[in-house]
Design a protein around this motif. Structure first.
Motif, PDB file in Angstrom:
ATOM      1  N   HIS A  35       0.850  -1.180   0.000  1.00 27.09           N
ATOM      2  CA  HIS A  35       0.000   0.000   0.000  1.00 27.09           C
ATOM      3  C   HIS A  35       0.894   1.241   0.000  1.00 27.09           C
ATOM      4  N   PRO A  36       0.511   2.308  -0.722  1.00 27.46           N
ATOM      5  CA  PRO A  36       1.342   3.514  -0.787  1.00 27.46           C
ATOM      6  C   PRO A  36       1.647   4.119   0.587  1.00 27.46           C
ATOM      7  N   VAL A  37       0.723   4.018   1.524  1.00 31.17           N
ATOM      8  CA  VAL A  37       0.980   4.567   2.856  1.00 31.17           C
ATOM      9  C   VAL A  37       2.049   3.736   3.567  1.00 31.17           C
ATOM     10  N   ASP A  38       2.000   2.413   3.424  1.00 27.92           N
ATOM     11  CA  ASP A  38       3.018   1.554   4.040  1.00 27.92           C
ATOM     12  C   ASP A  38       4.399   1.858   3.458  1.00 27.92           C
ATOM     13  N   GLU A  39       4.447   2.083   2.150  1.00 29.09           N
ATOM     14  CA  GLU A  39       5.718   2.440   1.507  1.00 29.09           C
ATOM     15  C   GLU A  39       6.224   3.785   2.015  1.00 29.09           C
ATOM     16  N   HIS A  40       5.311   4.737   2.147  1.00 28.58           N
ATOM     17  CA  HIS A  40       5.698   6.068   2.632  1.00 28.58           C
ATOM     18  C   HIS A  40       6.237   5.983   4.055  1.00 28.58           C
ATOM     19  N   VAL A  41       5.525   5.292   4.929  1.00 26.26           N
ATOM     20  CA  VAL A  41       5.965   5.135   6.318  1.00 26.26           C
ATOM     21  C   VAL A  41       7.333   4.454   6.346  1.00 26.26           C
ATOM     22  N   GLY A  42       7.522   3.432   5.545  1.00 25.23           N
ATOM     23  CA  GLY A  42       8.807   2.743   5.482  1.00 25.23           C
ATOM     24  C   GLY A  42       9.934   3.651   5.047  1.00 25.23           C
ATOM     25  N   LYS A  43       9.669   4.486   4.045  1.00 28.34           N
ATOM     26  CA  LYS A  43      10.690   5.432   3.581  1.00 28.34           C
ATOM     27  C   LYS A  43      11.031   6.435   4.668  1.00 28.34           C
ATOM     28  N   ARG A  44      10.013   6.855   5.412  1.00 23.37           N
ATOM     29  CA  ARG A  44      10.250   7.816   6.496  1.00 23.37           C
ATOM     30  C   ARG A  44      11.047   7.164   7.633  1.00 23.37           C
ATOM     31  N   ILE A  45      10.806   5.885   7.891  1.00 27.52           N
ATOM     32  CA  ILE A  45      11.606   5.167   8.898  1.00 27.52           C
ATOM     33  C   ILE A  45      13.061   5.133   8.445  1.00 27.52           C
ATOM     34  N   ARG A  46      13.281   4.706   7.200  1.00 26.31           N
ATOM     35  CA  ARG A  46      14.650   4.626   6.672  1.00 26.31           C
ATOM     36  C   ARG A  46      15.322   5.987   6.681  1.00 26.31           C
ATOM     37  N   GLN A  53      14.032  -4.164   7.663  1.00 25.69           N
ATOM     38  CA  GLN A  53      14.153  -4.127   6.200  1.00 25.69           C
ATOM     39  C   GLN A  53      12.779  -4.201   5.545  1.00 25.69           C
ATOM     40  N   LYS A  54      11.941  -5.097   6.031  1.00 27.46           N
ATOM     41  CA  LYS A  54      10.611  -5.267   5.453  1.00 27.46           C
ATOM     42  C   LYS A  54       9.738  -4.041   5.699  1.00 27.46           C
ATOM     43  N   TYR A  55       9.857  -3.439   6.873  1.00 29.19           N
ATOM     44  CA  TYR A  55       9.110  -2.204   7.142  1.00 29.19           C
ATOM     45  C   TYR A  55       9.565  -1.093   6.199  1.00 29.19           C
ATOM     46  N   GLU A  56      10.876  -0.957   6.028  1.00 28.24           N
ATOM     47  CA  GLU A  56      11.423   0.137   5.228  1.00 28.24           C
ATOM     48  C   GLU A  56      11.057   0.031   3.752  1.00 28.24           C
ATOM     49  N   THR A  57      10.844  -1.165   3.262  1.00 26.43           N
ATOM     50  CA  THR A  57      10.452  -1.324   1.861  1.00 26.43           C
ATOM     51  C   THR A  57       8.939  -1.288   1.680  1.00 26.43           C
ATOM     52  N   VAL A  78       5.118  10.034  16.420  1.00 27.45           N
ATOM     53  CA  VAL A  78       4.565   9.077  15.462  1.00 27.45           C
ATOM     54  C   VAL A  78       4.107   9.777  14.184  1.00 27.45           C
ATOM     55  N   GLY A  79       3.575  10.967  14.304  1.00 33.11           N
ATOM     56  CA  GLY A  79       3.110  11.713  13.144  1.00 33.11           C
ATOM     57  C   GLY A  79       4.186  11.994  12.114  1.00 33.11           C
ATOM     58  N   PHE A  80       5.452  11.969  12.530  1.00 35.93           N
ATOM     59  CA  PHE A  80       6.565  12.192  11.610  1.00 35.93           C
ATOM     60  C   PHE A  80       6.496  11.248  10.417  1.00 35.93           C
ATOM     61  N   PHE A  81       6.092  10.011  10.667  1.00 39.50           N
ATOM     62  CA  PHE A  81       6.100   9.001   9.616  1.00 39.50           C
ATOM     63  C   PHE A  81       5.018   9.226   8.564  1.00 39.50           C
ATOM     64  N   PHE A  82       4.048  10.078   8.877  1.00 40.71           N
ATOM     65  CA  PHE A  82       2.957  10.351   7.941  1.00 40.71           C
ATOM     66  C   PHE A  82       3.101  11.705   7.264  1.00 40.71           C
ATOM     67  N   GLU A  83       4.094  12.481   7.673  1.00 36.45           N
ATOM     68  CA  GLU A  83       4.314  13.781   7.048  1.00 36.45           C
ATOM     69  C   GLU A  83       4.623  13.592   5.573  1.00 36.45           C
ATOM     70  N   ASP A 107      12.905  11.481  -5.341  1.00 40.98           N
ATOM     71  CA  ASP A 107      14.321  11.564  -5.637  1.00 40.98           C
ATOM     72  C   ASP A 107      15.086  12.309  -4.552  1.00 40.98           C
ATOM     73  N   LEU A 108      14.421  13.189  -3.806  1.00 42.67           N
ATOM     74  CA  LEU A 108      15.074  13.894  -2.716  1.00 42.67           C
ATOM     75  C   LEU A 108      15.385  12.935  -1.574  1.00 42.67           C
ATOM     76  N   ILE A 109      14.446  12.068  -1.247  1.00 44.66           N
ATOM     77  CA  ILE A 109      14.660  11.113  -0.165  1.00 44.66           C
ATOM     78  C   ILE A 109      15.762  10.132  -0.531  1.00 44.66           C
ATOM     79  N   GLY A 110      15.887   9.794  -1.800  1.00 43.87           N
ATOM     80  CA  GLY A 110      16.910   8.852  -2.237  1.00 43.87           C
ATOM     81  C   GLY A 110      18.224   9.509  -2.608  1.00 43.87           C
ATOM     82  N   ASP A 111      18.292  10.825  -2.590  1.00 40.89           N
ATOM     83  CA  ASP A 111      19.493  11.554  -2.991  1.00 40.89           C
ATOM     84  C   ASP A 111      20.475  11.617  -1.823  1.00 40.89           C
TER      85      ASP A 111
END
Length: 123
Positions: free
Chosen positions: A3-14, A39-43, A64-69, A87-91
């Motif tokens: 789900h896009p929200v799970d991916e977003h939260v994972g990216k914010r954790i990473r 690893q599974k959460y972050e992906t 906790v709200g940080f992960f949903f920003e 691309d900013l998060i991956g840069d």
């Protein structure tokens, strides 16, 4: 498919883990799980439960709200995606800059922020 929200939260954790200079193993130890689960959460492969997200937020010293920003809602109330470009998060250079920024003492950091704001308004 994640789900896009799970991916977003994972990216914010990473993203936050990287900013504070913590490895997946270190985060896993603080939370009391295996690093493979991080690893599974972050992906976004695995969803993070509310209680686990609470523990991760505590370990990473954010609310906790940080992960949903950065999520927007569509007209039907569903997630529209990120406000922050992917691309900013991956840069690596951008993340190095942010990490360095937060290493600066707060009073100097505020002055640097104001300088950057002035320079961006000029450009």
């Amino acid at each position: 498919m994640a789900h896009p929200v799970d991916e977003h939260v994972g990216k914010r954790i990473r993203h936050r883990r990287w900013l504070v200079g913590m490895t997946q193993q270190q985060l896993a130890e603080k939370v009391g799980i295996k690093f493979q689960q991080i690893q599974k959460y972050e992906t976004g492969a695995n969803r993070v439960s509310a209680s686990r997200l609470w523990d991760i937020a505590d370990a990473l010293e954010v609310k906790v709200g940080f992960f949903f920003e950065g999520l927007e809602e569509t007209d039907d109330g569903g997630p529209a995606g990120q406000v922050i470009p992917a691309d900013l998060i991956g840069d690596k250079e951008a993340l190095d800059l942010v990490r360095s920024y937060y290493a600066i003492p707060e009073n100097q950091r505020r002055r640097l922020f104001e300088l950057a704001r002035v320079l961006s308004d000029v450009a």
